[in-house]
Design an enzyme around this catalytic site. Sequence first.
Site, PDB file in Angstrom:
ATOM      1  N   ASP A  95      53.221  29.618 -32.784  1.00 48.86           N
ATOM      2  CA  ASP A  95      53.406  29.358 -31.345  1.00 48.86           C
ATOM      3  C   ASP A  95      54.817  29.775 -30.944  1.00 48.86           C
ATOM      4  O   ASP A  95      55.768  29.488 -31.665  1.00 48.86           O
ATOM      5  CB  ASP A  95      53.248  27.856 -31.024  1.00 48.86           C
ATOM      6  CG  ASP A  95      51.839  27.334 -31.354  1.00 48.86           C
ATOM      7  OD1 ASP A  95      51.705  26.117 -31.588  1.00 48.86           O
ATOM      8  OD2 ASP A  95      50.924  28.162 -31.419  1.00 48.86           O
TER       9      ASP A  95
ATOM     10  N   ASP B 198      62.051  23.468 -26.807  1.00 48.92           N
ATOM     11  CA  ASP B 198      61.508  23.087 -28.124  1.00 48.92           C
ATOM     12  C   ASP B 198      62.637  23.019 -29.141  1.00 48.92           C
ATOM     13  O   ASP B 198      62.782  22.050 -29.887  1.00 48.92           O
ATOM     14  CB  ASP B 198      60.508  24.148 -28.620  1.00 48.92           C
ATOM     15  CG  ASP B 198      59.151  24.107 -27.938  1.00 48.92           C
ATOM     16  OD1 ASP B 198      58.617  25.193 -27.644  1.00 48.92           O
ATOM     17  OD2 ASP B 198      58.656  22.998 -27.702  1.00 48.92           O
TER      18      ASP B 198
ATOM     19  N   GLU C 210      57.405  19.908 -36.027  1.00 48.97           N
ATOM     20  CA  GLU C 210      56.519  21.010 -35.619  1.00 48.97           C
ATOM     21  C   GLU C 210      57.299  22.317 -35.547  1.00 48.97           C
ATOM     22  O   GLU C 210      56.747  23.401 -35.736  1.00 48.97           O
ATOM     23  CB  GLU C 210      55.903  20.729 -34.244  1.00 48.97           C
ATOM     24  CG  GLU C 210      54.998  21.853 -33.774  1.00 48.97           C
ATOM     25  CD  GLU C 210      54.398  21.623 -32.390  1.00 48.97           C
ATOM     26  OE1 GLU C 210      53.376  22.264 -32.085  1.00 48.97           O
ATOM     27  OE2 GLU C 210      54.954  20.827 -31.625  1.00 48.97           O
ATOM     28  N   GLU C 211      58.600  22.211 -35.291  1.00 47.72           N
ATOM     29  CA  GLU C 211      59.421  23.415 -35.114  1.00 47.72           C
ATOM     30  C   GLU C 211      60.030  23.922 -36.417  1.00 47.72           C
ATOM     31  O   GLU C 211      60.788  24.897 -36.418  1.00 47.72           O
ATOM     32  CB  GLU C 211      60.535  23.126 -34.090  1.00 47.72           C
ATOM     33  CG  GLU C 211      60.039  22.650 -32.744  1.00 47.72           C
ATOM     34  CD  GLU C 211      58.957  23.551 -32.136  1.00 47.72           C
ATOM     35  OE1 GLU C 211      58.059  23.030 -31.449  1.00 47.72           O
ATOM     36  OE2 GLU C 211      58.990  24.769 -32.411  1.00 47.72           O
TER      37      GLU C 211
ATOM     38  N   ASP D 130      56.786  15.803 -33.231  1.00 47.42           N
ATOM     39  CA  ASP D 130      56.579  16.936 -32.340  1.00 47.42           C
ATOM     40  C   ASP D 130      57.684  16.781 -31.312  1.00 47.42           C
ATOM     41  O   ASP D 130      57.566  15.985 -30.385  1.00 47.42           O
ATOM     42  CB  ASP D 130      55.195  16.882 -31.677  1.00 47.42           C
ATOM     43  CG  ASP D 130      55.004  18.018 -30.657  1.00 47.42           C
ATOM     44  OD1 ASP D 130      53.903  18.110 -30.076  1.00 47.42           O
ATOM     45  OD2 ASP D 130      55.963  18.787 -30.443  1.00 47.42           O
TER      46      ASP D 130
ATOM     47  N   LEU E 243      58.864  18.403 -28.826  1.00 49.35           N
ATOM     48  CA  LEU E 243      58.601  18.635 -27.413  1.00 49.35           C
ATOM     49  C   LEU E 243      57.103  18.932 -27.252  1.00 49.35           C
ATOM     50  O   LEU E 243      56.671  20.073 -27.418  1.00 49.35           O
ATOM     51  CB  LEU E 243      59.438  19.785 -26.878  1.00 49.35           C
ATOM     52  CG  LEU E 243      59.784  19.781 -25.396  1.00 49.35           C
ATOM     53  CD1 LEU E 243      58.569  20.146 -24.545  1.00 49.35           C
ATOM     54  CD2 LEU E 243      60.338  18.455 -24.931  1.00 49.35           C
ATOM     55  N   ASP E 244      56.362  17.894 -26.901  1.00 51.60           N
ATOM     56  CA  ASP E 244      54.918  18.057 -26.709  1.00 51.60           C
ATOM     57  C   ASP E 244      54.638  18.524 -25.287  1.00 51.60           C
ATOM     58  O   ASP E 244      55.206  17.990 -24.343  1.00 51.60           O
ATOM     59  CB  ASP E 244      54.195  16.726 -26.944  1.00 51.60           C
ATOM     60  CG  ASP E 244      52.723  16.825 -26.595  1.00 51.60           C
ATOM     61  OD1 ASP E 244      52.288  16.109 -25.659  1.00 51.60           O
ATOM     62  OD2 ASP E 244      52.034  17.663 -27.191  1.00 51.60           O
TER      63      ASP E 244
ATOM     64  N   GLU F 290      51.209  14.652 -34.536  1.00 55.81           N
ATOM     65  CA  GLU F 290      50.597  14.431 -33.211  1.00 55.81           C
ATOM     66  C   GLU F 290      49.467  13.383 -33.311  1.00 55.81           C
ATOM     67  O   GLU F 290      49.544  12.315 -32.732  1.00 55.81           O
ATOM     68  CB  GLU F 290      50.065  15.738 -32.618  1.00 55.81           C
ATOM     69  CG  GLU F 290      51.160  16.711 -32.210  1.00 55.81           C
ATOM     70  CD  GLU F 290      50.614  18.016 -31.620  1.00 55.81           C
ATOM     71  OE1 GLU F 290      51.088  18.427 -30.531  1.00 55.81           O
ATOM     72  OE2 GLU F 290      49.721  18.638 -32.243  1.00 55.81           O
TER      73      GLU F 290
HETATM   74  P1  AFP Z   1      51.910  22.998 -26.166  1.00 53.82           P
HETATM   75  O1  AFP Z   1      52.981  22.116 -26.727  1.00 53.82           O
HETATM   76  O2  AFP Z   1      51.827  24.332 -26.815  1.00 53.82           O
HETATM   77  O3  AFP Z   1      51.950  23.065 -24.652  1.00 53.82           O
HETATM   78  O4  AFP Z   1      50.517  22.313 -26.503  1.00 53.82           O
HETATM   79  C1  AFP Z   1      50.299  21.062 -25.955  1.00 53.82           C
HETATM   80  C2  AFP Z   1      49.185  20.443 -26.805  1.00 53.82           C
HETATM   81  O5  AFP Z   1      49.510  20.465 -28.126  1.00 53.82           O
HETATM   82  C3  AFP Z   1      48.877  19.030 -26.353  1.00 53.82           C
HETATM   83  O6  AFP Z   1      49.965  18.402 -25.789  1.00 53.82           O
HETATM   84  C4  AFP Z   1      47.758  19.215 -25.358  1.00 53.82           C
HETATM   85  O7  AFP Z   1      46.881  18.119 -25.353  1.00 53.82           O
HETATM   86  C5  AFP Z   1      47.060  20.479 -25.812  1.00 53.82           C
HETATM   87  O8  AFP Z   1      47.981  21.198 -26.615  1.00 53.82           O
HETATM   88  C6  AFP Z   1      46.673  21.338 -24.640  1.00 53.82           C
HETATM   89  O9  AFP Z   1      45.926  22.415 -25.125  1.00 53.82           O
HETATM   90  P2  AFP Z   1      45.266  23.456 -24.105  1.00 53.82           P
HETATM   91  O10 AFP Z   1      46.408  24.247 -23.565  1.00 53.82           O
HETATM   92  O11 AFP Z   1      44.327  24.247 -24.984  1.00 53.82           O
HETATM   93  O12 AFP Z   1      44.558  22.691 -23.058  1.00 53.82           O
END
Ligand code: AFP
Length: 317
Positions: A60, A66, A88-89, A107, A109-110, A265
């Site tokens: 990613d 992040d 995660e990073e 994680d 920065l989620d 997560e």
């Molecule tokens: P990012 O950190 O790459 O934005 O992903 C967020 C995540 O891990 C989680 O927070 C969300 O529930 C899910 O992915 C969203 O996934 P979609 O973009 O496929 O809906």
Amino acid sequence: MQNLDAVLKQHAAQSDIDADVARAVNGLALAAASISKLIRTPDSATNLGAIKGSANADGDDQKALDVLADDVITAQLHAAGVAIYLSEEQDTPIPLHADGTLIVASDPLDGSSNIDTNVSIGTIFSIMLAVGGPLQCGRDQLAAGFFVYGPQTTLLLTLGDGVLAFQMDDDGCFCDMGWQVALPADTQEFGINASNQRHWYAPVKAYIDACLDGRDGELKRNYNMRWVGSLVADAWRIFRRGGVFLYPADRRDGYSQGRLRLVYEANPVAMLVEQAGGKATNGTESILDIQPQDLHERVAFIFGSMNEVDVIIGYHS
Ligand code: AFP
């Protein structure tokens, strides 16, 4: 109302390990206060959502925030005497203190894809004994929680005895919200990224179809849907008013085990869910009983209101 510091002091008085847990949570709270300030400070020179040109262990793209969040957390966990940091990073475990007693997985920065859209994002963490090594079942967590950087900066925390909720004030102090966190057992609200429907396996497709059929369908009730795309934001809503969250495995390349990572997560959120009276599963097994094989492994993740999760498990059996 007690603030986080007072709650942690009480917890620390119980045992040495608890004192280390309290120090680690305090360090994470200090990191979260800095990250929250970073997000809220107007700075046209810095685009927090800018792609760094580097990728994390799962390929990613890493956003500027992040990496900044990861650096802030690493520094605070080092100051808190933690033994090992799992992120995660970071591709591999980060050793901090050889004499430390704890591992913290995070994680940092989620919801990175929401950084420059002004939607709630967060930090998720899990705390375990260092002696257990980096790949432990979720049941072995000593504490877990997540921060939400949204209209408010908040924290949902479990030290293994129920769930506590805090809101940060202007001085960066986390104050008890006085909320008895208990997940409603029933719900008529689901959260899933419906754009993936054509890739879903039969059990999830059948369940969501039944929800969309409403009162005339086999579940005989009307459902609402919400999907923010930040796990922390969807989870906070579900803790507040009930609901179910589904990020299932699907037929897309790389999604045979879903999207969310088990160690930093799913496990921490699942511990909070169970401590608040809800349920967390991959469809057939409790998330907290799954033995991780890899630091960044993914898992199909379904959690929320107990009785509705049981309905979803019913579709998988
Ligand atoms: P990012 O950190 O790459 O934005 O992903 C967020 C995540 O891990 C989680 O927070 C969300 O529930 C899910 O992915 C969203 O996934 P979609 O973009 O496929 O809906």
